[in-house]
Write a protein that holds these residues in place. Structure first.
Motif, PDB file in Angstrom:
ATOM      1  N   GLY A   1       0.739  -1.083   0.091  1.00  0.00           N
ATOM      2  CA  GLY A   1      -0.065  -0.178   0.141  1.00  0.00           C
ATOM      3  C   GLY A   1       0.891   1.349   0.004  1.00  0.00           C
ATOM      4  O   GLY A   1       1.761   1.414  -0.665  1.00  0.00           O
ATOM      5  N   LYS A   2       0.452   2.162   0.939  1.00  0.00           N
ATOM      6  CA  LYS A   2       1.216   3.655   0.925  1.00  0.00           C
ATOM      7  C   LYS A   2       2.798   3.396   1.513  1.00  0.00           C
ATOM      8  O   LYS A   2       3.537   4.148   1.181  1.00  0.00           O
ATOM      9  CB  LYS A   2       0.476   4.439   1.907  1.00  0.00           C
ATOM     10  CG  LYS A   2      -0.962   4.766   1.269  1.00  0.00           C
ATOM     11  CD  LYS A   2      -1.496   5.891   2.458  1.00  0.00           C
ATOM     12  CE  LYS A   2      -2.911   6.413   1.764  1.00  0.00           C
ATOM     13  NZ  LYS A   2      -3.365   7.352   2.904  1.00  0.00           N
ATOM     14  N   GLY A   3       2.955   2.143   1.935  1.00  0.00           N
ATOM     15  CA  GLY A   3       4.405   2.084   2.459  1.00  0.00           C
ATOM     16  C   GLY A   3       5.281   1.346   1.367  1.00  0.00           C
ATOM     17  O   GLY A   3       6.509   0.906   1.565  1.00  0.00           O
ATOM     18  N   ALA A   4       4.797   1.190   0.196  1.00  0.00           N
ATOM     19  CA  ALA A   4       5.337   0.556  -0.902  1.00  0.00           C
ATOM     20  C   ALA A   4       6.609   1.376  -1.254  1.00  0.00           C
ATOM     21  O   ALA A   4       7.560   0.797  -1.985  1.00  0.00           O
ATOM     22  CB  ALA A   4       4.490   0.383  -1.969  1.00  0.00           C
ATOM     23  N   ILE A   5       6.505   2.566  -1.404  1.00  0.00           N
ATOM     24  CA  ILE A   5       7.470   3.490  -1.969  1.00  0.00           C
ATOM     25  C   ILE A   5       8.012   4.424  -0.671  1.00  0.00           C
ATOM     26  O   ILE A   5       7.276   5.197   0.096  1.00  0.00           O
ATOM     27  CB  ILE A   5       7.081   4.518  -2.874  1.00  0.00           C
ATOM     28  CG1 ILE A   5       6.486   3.702  -4.159  1.00  0.00           C
ATOM     29  CG2 ILE A   5       7.928   5.474  -3.266  1.00  0.00           C
ATOM     30  CD1 ILE A   5       5.942   4.634  -5.260  1.00  0.00           C
ATOM     31  N   SER A   6       9.315   4.551  -0.455  1.00  0.00           N
ATOM     32  CA  SER A   6       9.888   5.445   0.494  1.00  0.00           C
ATOM     33  C   SER A   6      11.118   6.167  -0.242  1.00  0.00           C
ATOM     34  O   SER A   6      12.066   5.853  -0.966  1.00  0.00           O
ATOM     35  CB  SER A   6      10.738   4.466   1.663  1.00  0.00           C
ATOM     36  OG  SER A   6      11.153   5.194   2.559  1.00  0.00           O
ATOM     37  N   TYR A   7      10.859   7.478   0.271  1.00  0.00           N
ATOM     38  CA  TYR A   7      11.612   8.741  -0.508  1.00  0.00           C
ATOM     39  C   TYR A   7      12.501   9.207   0.723  1.00  0.00           C
ATOM     40  O   TYR A   7      12.204   9.772   1.643  1.00  0.00           O
ATOM     41  CB  TYR A   7      10.605   9.456  -0.922  1.00  0.00           C
ATOM     42  CG  TYR A   7      11.283  10.943  -1.542  1.00  0.00           C
ATOM     43  CD1 TYR A   7      12.429  10.985  -2.507  1.00  0.00           C
ATOM     44  CD2 TYR A   7      10.622  12.242  -1.117  1.00  0.00           C
ATOM     45  CE1 TYR A   7      12.885  12.191  -2.948  1.00  0.00           C
ATOM     46  CE2 TYR A   7      11.139  13.185  -1.693  1.00  0.00           C
ATOM     47  CZ  TYR A   7      12.536  13.165  -2.717  1.00  0.00           C
ATOM     48  OH  TYR A   7      12.970  14.450  -2.741  1.00  0.00           O
ATOM     49  N   MET A   8      14.027   9.333   0.203  1.00  0.00           N
ATOM     50  CA  MET A   8      14.843  10.012   0.860  1.00  0.00           C
ATOM     51  C   MET A   8      15.237  11.359   0.278  1.00  0.00           C
ATOM     52  O   MET A   8      15.789  11.459  -0.910  1.00  0.00           O
ATOM     53  CB  MET A   8      15.970   9.084   1.394  1.00  0.00           C
ATOM     54  CG  MET A   8      17.368   9.961   1.911  1.00  0.00           C
ATOM     55  SD  MET A   8      18.770   8.957   2.083  1.00  0.00           S
ATOM     56  CE  MET A   8      19.985  10.100   2.581  1.00  0.00           C
ATOM     57  N   PRO A   9      14.968  12.353   0.815  1.00  0.00           N
ATOM     58  CA  PRO A   9      15.335  13.834  -0.199  1.00  0.00           C
ATOM     59  C   PRO A   9      16.762  14.099   0.083  1.00  0.00           C
ATOM     60  O   PRO A   9      17.401  13.519   0.857  1.00  0.00           O
ATOM     61  CB  PRO A   9      14.232  14.631   0.574  1.00  0.00           C
ATOM     62  CG  PRO A   9      14.188  14.058   1.969  1.00  0.00           C
ATOM     63  CD  PRO A   9      14.131  12.847   1.763  1.00  0.00           C
ATOM     64  N   GLN A  10      17.236  14.964  -0.634  1.00  0.00           N
ATOM     65  CA  GLN A  10      18.475  15.503  -0.421  1.00  0.00           C
ATOM     66  C   GLN A  10      18.782  16.180   1.090  1.00  0.00           C
ATOM     67  O   GLN A  10      19.503  16.200   1.562  1.00  0.00           O
ATOM     68  CB  GLN A  10      18.779  16.614  -1.436  1.00  0.00           C
ATOM     69  CG  GLN A  10      19.061  16.085  -2.788  1.00  0.00           C
ATOM     70  CD  GLN A  10      19.536  17.201  -3.528  1.00  0.00           C
ATOM     71  OE1 GLN A  10      20.364  17.940  -3.570  1.00  0.00           O
ATOM     72  NE2 GLN A  10      18.836  17.484  -4.800  1.00  0.00           N
ATOM     73  N   ASP A  11      17.650  16.935   1.502  1.00  0.00           N
ATOM     74  CA  ASP A  11      17.608  17.825   2.692  1.00  0.00           C
ATOM     75  C   ASP A  11      17.440  16.659   3.754  1.00  0.00           C
ATOM     76  O   ASP A  11      16.354  15.891   4.008  1.00  0.00           O
ATOM     77  CB  ASP A  11      16.516  18.642   2.787  1.00  0.00           C
ATOM     78  CG  ASP A  11      16.489  19.390   4.065  1.00  0.00           C
ATOM     79  OD1 ASP A  11      17.452  19.410   4.958  1.00  0.00           O
ATOM     80  OD2 ASP A  11      15.561  20.484   4.357  1.00  0.00           O
ATOM     81  N   THR A  12      18.426  16.632   4.737  1.00  0.00           N
ATOM     82  CA  THR A  12      18.422  15.669   5.708  1.00  0.00           C
ATOM     83  C   THR A  12      18.326  16.126   7.186  1.00  0.00           C
ATOM     84  O   THR A  12      18.494  15.561   8.061  1.00  0.00           O
ATOM     85  CB  THR A  12      19.782  14.679   5.703  1.00  0.00           C
ATOM     86  OG1 THR A  12      20.895  15.913   6.102  1.00  0.00           O
ATOM     87  CG2 THR A  12      20.165  13.795   4.559  1.00  0.00           C
ATOM     88  N   SER A  13      17.797  17.316   6.820  1.00  0.00           N
ATOM     89  CA  SER A  13      17.339  18.139   8.270  1.00  0.00           C
ATOM     90  C   SER A  13      16.136  17.193   9.136  1.00  0.00           C
ATOM     91  O   SER A  13      15.404  16.453   8.270  1.00  0.00           O
ATOM     92  CB  SER A  13      16.945  19.532   8.064  1.00  0.00           C
ATOM     93  OG  SER A  13      15.579  19.572   7.142  1.00  0.00           O
ATOM     94  N   ALA A  14      16.413  17.100  10.231  1.00  0.00           N
ATOM     95  CA  ALA A  14      15.502  16.321  11.019  1.00  0.00           C
ATOM     96  C   ALA A  14      15.054  16.962  12.507  1.00  0.00           C
ATOM     97  O   ALA A  14      15.874  18.081  12.835  1.00  0.00           O
ATOM     98  CB  ALA A  14      15.896  14.876  11.142  1.00  0.00           C
TER      99      ALA A  14
END
Length: 251
Positions: free
Chosen positions: A68-81
């Protein structure tokens, strides 16, 4: 077996079509796909479109996935957290995102395995705000991995790492793709790393896909001159590895 295919995919920023006409062959489980192109070519925009963060024409076809919605995981360039969290807390939070908040032994074992593989165990209980850029990048890789998606979209995941760590992380990502049947798309500027680790290369330039296929079919002297403006050649260094040798700036 999970498969991903893009058919005429474009991405909109407001009314502006920032990326268009991206069509790929079927990308299959276990593959690493390097997404290359000059700065501002549209790589990040394409990832956001695949992840569902932007709208646009065309179709993103994901088949044989049950997540479902967990099929795709995206790691952006901005690693701020959130700097209030520790490294371990942030990875655990990523693991439980979208699921029940009860923590099982399997959750803890997976987190420990990923942290050990990325060599971030020693900083497990440091605050995110106290980390270097490279350390934050490794934590973001861990956060993406523990979600165990079918499709991983990683936007320049090694840009803040030294060469040793780049090879270490890309080797691990390649092994995880094979082991868990994931499709890993990595936006990357280092064409030598793309030649070394990718099963396919997708080239984006000026918001359009220029090629998608075998690394040596895509990364060639003609493309390097036309897209990157350099005179270069591809040399075979061993049975497994090829390297781009840049001779100079194209006239």
């Amino acid at each position: 077996m999970v498969a991903l295919q893009l058919d005429g995919v474009g991405a909109l920023y407001g009314k502006r079509l920032a990326v268009s006409e991206v069509s790929t062959p079927s990308l299959t489980a276990g593959e690493v796909v390097a997404v290359i192109g000059p700065n501002a070519a549209g790589k990040s925009t394409l990832f956001k479109r695949i992840a569902g963060l932007l709208s646009g024409p065309g179709e993103v076809r994901l088949s044989q996935s049950r997540k479902g919605k967990g099929a795709i995981s995206y790691m952006p360039q901005d690693t701020s957290a959130n700097a209030v969290l520790t490294v371990y807390e942030s990875i655990l939070l990523a693991r439980k995102q979208g699921s029940a908040w009860s923590v099982a032994d399997d959750d803890l074992q997976l987190i420990d395995q990923v942290m050990e593989a990325l060599n971030i165990g020693p900083i497990a209980f440091r605050d995110l705000g106290a980390l270097s850029g490279g350390q934050r990048q490794l934590v973001s890789v861990a956060q993406t991995l523990v979600r165990e998606p079918d499709i991983m979209l990683m936007d320049e995941p090694t840009s803040a790492l030294d060469l040793h760590r780049q090879v270490e992380v890309l080797s691990f990502m390649q092994a995880q793709a094979r082991k868990k049947g994931m499709i890993v798309l990595i936006a990357i500027h280092d064409l030598n790393q793309a030649l070394r680790f990718a099963d396919k290369v997708l080239l984006i330039a000026a918001g359009k896909m220029r090629a998608c296929g075998d690394p040596l079919d895509v990364i060639n002297p003609g493309m390097l001159r036309q897209v990157y403006g350099v005179d270069a050649r591809i040399e075979k260094c061993s049975r497994q590895f090829n390297h781009v040798i840049v001779d100079g700036v194209a006239a």
